[in-house]
Design a protein around this motif. Sequence first.
Motif, PDB file in Angstrom:
ATOM      1  N   VAL A   1       0.834  -1.199   0.000  1.00  0.00           N
ATOM      2  CA  VAL A   1       0.000   0.000   0.000  1.00  0.00           C
ATOM      3  C   VAL A   1       0.870   1.251   0.000  1.00  0.00           C
ATOM      4  CG1 VAL A   1      -1.899  -1.152   1.174  1.00  0.00           C
ATOM      5  CG2 VAL A   1      -0.170   0.009   2.522  1.00  0.00           C
ATOM      6  N   ASP A   2       0.365   2.258  -0.687  1.00  0.00           N
ATOM      7  CA  ASP A   2       1.015   3.560  -0.746  1.00  0.00           C
ATOM      8  C   ASP A   2       0.234   4.473   0.180  1.00  0.00           C
ATOM      9  OD1 ASP A   2       2.000   6.030  -1.362  1.00  0.00           O
ATOM     10  OD2 ASP A   2       2.189   5.646  -3.504  1.00  0.00           O
ATOM     11  N   ALA A   3       0.848   4.884   1.264  1.00  0.00           N
ATOM     12  CA  ALA A   3       0.118   5.584   2.320  1.00  0.00           C
ATOM     13  C   ALA A   3       0.604   7.008   2.509  1.00  0.00           C
ATOM     14  CB  ALA A   3       0.225   4.817   3.623  1.00  0.00           C
ATOM     15  N   ARG A   4       0.744   7.761   1.434  1.00  0.00           N
ATOM     16  CA  ARG A   4       1.248   9.127   1.562  1.00  0.00           C
ATOM     17  C   ARG A   4       0.159  10.123   1.969  1.00  0.00           C
ATOM     18  NH1 ARG A   4       4.422   7.500  -3.004  1.00  0.00           N
ATOM     19  NH2 ARG A   4       2.742   8.150  -4.371  1.00  0.00           N
ATOM     20  N   GLU A   5      -1.123   9.798   1.671  1.00  0.00           N
ATOM     21  CA  GLU A   5      -2.200  10.729   1.976  1.00  0.00           C
ATOM     22  C   GLU A   5      -2.638  10.599   3.429  1.00  0.00           C
ATOM     23  OE1 GLU A   5      -3.265  13.037   0.060  1.00  0.00           O
ATOM     24  OE2 GLU A   5      -1.997  12.466  -1.626  1.00  0.00           O
ATOM     25  N   GLY A   6      -2.837  11.721   4.117  1.00  0.00           N
ATOM     26  CA  GLY A   6      -3.220  11.707   5.518  1.00  0.00           C
ATOM     27  C   GLY A   6      -4.514  10.973   5.770  1.00  0.00           C
ATOM     28  N   ARG A   7      -5.531  11.197   4.944  1.00  0.00           N
ATOM     29  CA  ARG A   7      -6.811  10.520   5.129  1.00  0.00           C
ATOM     30  C   ARG A   7      -6.674   9.015   4.955  1.00  0.00           C
ATOM     31  NH1 ARG A   7     -10.515  13.625   0.961  1.00  0.00           N
ATOM     32  NH2 ARG A   7      -8.574  13.386  -0.182  1.00  0.00           N
ATOM     33  N   PHE A   8      -5.774   8.626   4.102  1.00  0.00           N
ATOM     34  CA  PHE A   8      -5.541   7.202   3.860  1.00  0.00           C
ATOM     35  C   PHE A   8      -5.016   6.531   5.129  1.00  0.00           C
ATOM     36  CE2 PHE A   8      -3.222   3.480   2.607  1.00  0.00           C
ATOM     37  CZ  PHE A   8      -3.918   2.963   1.530  1.00  0.00           C
ATOM     38  N   LEU A   9      -4.143   7.233   5.872  1.00  0.00           N
ATOM     39  CA  LEU A   9      -3.567   6.653   7.076  1.00  0.00           C
ATOM     40  C   LEU A   9      -4.645   6.319   8.095  1.00  0.00           C
ATOM     41  CD1 LEU A   9      -0.388   8.840   7.653  1.00  0.00           C
ATOM     42  CD2 LEU A   9      -0.527   6.554   6.682  1.00  0.00           C
ATOM     43  N   ASP A  10      -5.567   7.249   8.322  1.00  0.00           N
ATOM     44  CA  ASP A  10      -6.640   7.005   9.283  1.00  0.00           C
ATOM     45  C   ASP A  10      -7.475   5.806   8.873  1.00  0.00           C
ATOM     46  OD1 ASP A  10      -5.803   9.155  10.764  1.00  0.00           O
ATOM     47  OD2 ASP A  10      -7.158  10.571   9.764  1.00  0.00           O
ATOM     48  N   ALA A  11      -7.814   5.740   7.593  1.00  0.00           N
ATOM     49  CA  ALA A  11      -8.620   4.625   7.097  1.00  0.00           C
ATOM     50  C   ALA A  11      -7.868   3.310   7.224  1.00  0.00           C
ATOM     51  CB  ALA A  11      -9.021   4.879   5.643  1.00  0.00           C
ATOM     52  N   LEU A  12      -6.577   3.324   6.914  1.00  0.00           N
ATOM     53  CA  LEU A  12      -5.778   2.096   6.976  1.00  0.00           C
ATOM     54  C   LEU A  12      -5.702   1.568   8.396  1.00  0.00           C
ATOM     55  CD1 LEU A  12      -3.914   0.002   5.668  1.00  0.00           C
ATOM     56  CD2 LEU A  12      -2.013   1.593   5.997  1.00  0.00           C
ATOM     57  N   PHE A  13      -5.425   2.430   9.351  1.00  0.00           N
ATOM     58  CA  PHE A  13      -5.336   1.991  10.751  1.00  0.00           C
ATOM     59  C   PHE A  13      -6.650   1.359  11.213  1.00  0.00           C
ATOM     60  CE2 PHE A  13      -2.057   5.548  11.478  1.00  0.00           C
ATOM     61  CZ  PHE A  13      -1.020   4.701  11.128  1.00  0.00           C
TER      62      PHE A  13
ATOM     63  N   LEU B   1       6.078  13.148  -4.440  1.00  0.00           N
ATOM     64  CA  LEU B   1       5.707  14.343  -3.692  1.00  0.00           C
ATOM     65  C   LEU B   1       6.468  15.583  -4.153  1.00  0.00           C
ATOM     66  CD1 LEU B   1       5.249  13.130  -0.002  1.00  0.00           C
ATOM     67  CD2 LEU B   1       3.579  13.358  -1.856  1.00  0.00           C
ATOM     68  N   ALA B   2       7.322  15.423  -5.149  1.00  0.00           N
ATOM     69  CA  ALA B   2       8.050  16.564  -5.700  1.00  0.00           C
ATOM     70  C   ALA B   2       8.256  16.359  -7.193  1.00  0.00           C
ATOM     71  CB  ALA B   2       9.385  16.742  -4.981  1.00  0.00           C
ATOM     72  N   PRO B   3       7.151  16.259  -7.951  1.00  0.00           N
ATOM     73  CA  PRO B   3       7.269  15.963  -9.382  1.00  0.00           C
ATOM     74  C   PRO B   3       8.043  17.005 -10.167  1.00  0.00           C
ATOM     75  CG  PRO B   3       5.035  16.661  -8.811  1.00  0.00           C
ATOM     76  CD  PRO B   3       5.762  16.441  -7.524  1.00  0.00           C
ATOM     77  N   ALA B   4       8.058  18.251  -9.655  1.00  0.00           N
ATOM     78  CA  ALA B   4       8.767  19.302 -10.379  1.00  0.00           C
ATOM     79  C   ALA B   4       9.970  19.821  -9.596  1.00  0.00           C
ATOM     80  CB  ALA B   4       7.814  20.464 -10.685  1.00  0.00           C
ATOM     81  N   GLY B   5      10.217  19.249  -8.428  1.00  0.00           N
ATOM     82  CA  GLY B   5      11.319  19.710  -7.586  1.00  0.00           C
ATOM     83  C   GLY B   5      12.372  18.645  -7.417  1.00  0.00           C
TER      84      GLY B   5
ATOM     85  N   ALA C   1      14.339  15.468  -5.645  1.00  0.00           N
ATOM     86  CA  ALA C   1      13.914  14.242  -4.962  1.00  0.00           C
ATOM     87  C   ALA C   1      14.064  14.389  -3.457  1.00  0.00           C
ATOM     88  CB  ALA C   1      14.735  13.047  -5.467  1.00  0.00           C
ATOM     89  N   LEU C   2      15.100  15.098  -3.019  1.00  0.00           N
ATOM     90  CA  LEU C   2      15.330  15.249  -1.591  1.00  0.00           C
ATOM     91  C   LEU C   2      14.182  15.996  -0.919  1.00  0.00           C
ATOM     92  CD1 LEU C   2      17.191  14.745   0.774  1.00  0.00           C
ATOM     93  CD2 LEU C   2      18.421  16.863   0.201  1.00  0.00           C
TER      94      LEU C   2
ATOM     95  N   ALA D   1       9.489  15.541   2.746  1.00  0.00           N
ATOM     96  CA  ALA D   1       8.052  15.727   2.957  1.00  0.00           C
ATOM     97  C   ALA D   1       7.368  14.393   3.246  1.00  0.00           C
ATOM     98  CB  ALA D   1       7.431  16.389   1.721  1.00  0.00           C
ATOM     99  N   GLU D   2       7.795  13.344   2.574  1.00  0.00           N
ATOM    100  CA  GLU D   2       7.191  12.032   2.767  1.00  0.00           C
ATOM    101  C   GLU D   2       7.503  11.488   4.159  1.00  0.00           C
ATOM    102  OE1 GLU D   2       6.533   8.096   0.010  1.00  0.00           O
ATOM    103  OE2 GLU D   2       8.585   8.869   0.158  1.00  0.00           O
ATOM    104  N   ARG D   3       8.687  11.735   4.657  1.00  0.00           N
ATOM    105  CA  ARG D   3       9.042  11.265   6.000  1.00  0.00           C
ATOM    106  C   ARG D   3       8.093  11.852   7.049  1.00  0.00           C
ATOM    107  NH1 ARG D   3      13.184   8.096   6.171  1.00  0.00           N
ATOM    108  NH2 ARG D   3      14.975   8.330   4.761  1.00  0.00           N
TER     109      ARG D   3
END
Length: 288
Positions: A61-73, A111-115, A117-118, A123-125
């Motif tokens: 699962v890709d859990a980058r979205e905040g709402r996704f985290l709540d639902a996953l837990f 999370l940084a398609p135009a910026g 990678a770092l 941001a992902e961390r």
Amino acid sequence: MTGLDFIVVTGMSGAGKSAASRCLEDLGFFCIDNLPAALIPKVAELCAQSEKRIERVALVVDAREGRFLDALFDILVDLRREGHQVRMVFLDASDEVLVRRFSESRRPHPLAPAGSALEGIRAERVRLAALKAKADLVIDTSGFTVHEFRKLLATSFLDLPTSPQTVLALVSFGYRYGLPVDADLVFDARCLPNPHFVDALRPLTGLAQPVRDYVLASAESCAFLEQIKSFLTFGVPLYVREGKAYLTIAIGCTGGRHRSVALADDLARRMRETGYDASVRHRDVERE
């Protein structure tokens, strides 16, 4: 009804979720990649009710979205309440390694398609900190090879054997029609006595008992099979160590109808008696 064994694989982008999925699939898990959290309960229901019941499931699962985290837990709590075993592994790696991996793959960070990678990694961390804190196991993949990663998954988290049995696929073929494209090992049986030159045997194939008896009665054929078996007994554990779950062994004769067929069948029998899972396919037996 007994519960299912769920492994949820998540973590940092570039940390090895796809590699983990491949390893788990080789270890016998039914793997689903990038599954929305809302569908996890439905997957559990379908797996439990399937005609050939699926008992071990891996969800990447890709859990980058905040709402996704709540639902996953919440969903994982519900699965445990229903009697399923649910374990979550979080894959991580150092910023330096993740930056290098994105650079080598030439893909932008999600999370940084135009910026840089770092920027995306940092941001992902932040977004995944809560998920990492609740994981049953956190694996830093920075210094692992694929084989070391597989071994760690099998031993530290999954409580599975470190050397799952490699499946042996025997295939007979005729050299006049070319080598099997999927062969890992090829053995040439054209040096052995040929039933084609026996009038009563020529119309038959290696599936017929008279042809099998003729081929296997030869001392050279028996020695040929014993040498292959000896090599496989030595070599297969080495292939297992390197993570190869499927080994295709091709035995060829001129037309693929007599010697190779009888030999492939008998070699499969010998390997099964040794404890290996061996299947047989006769590619050219029906050709004229």
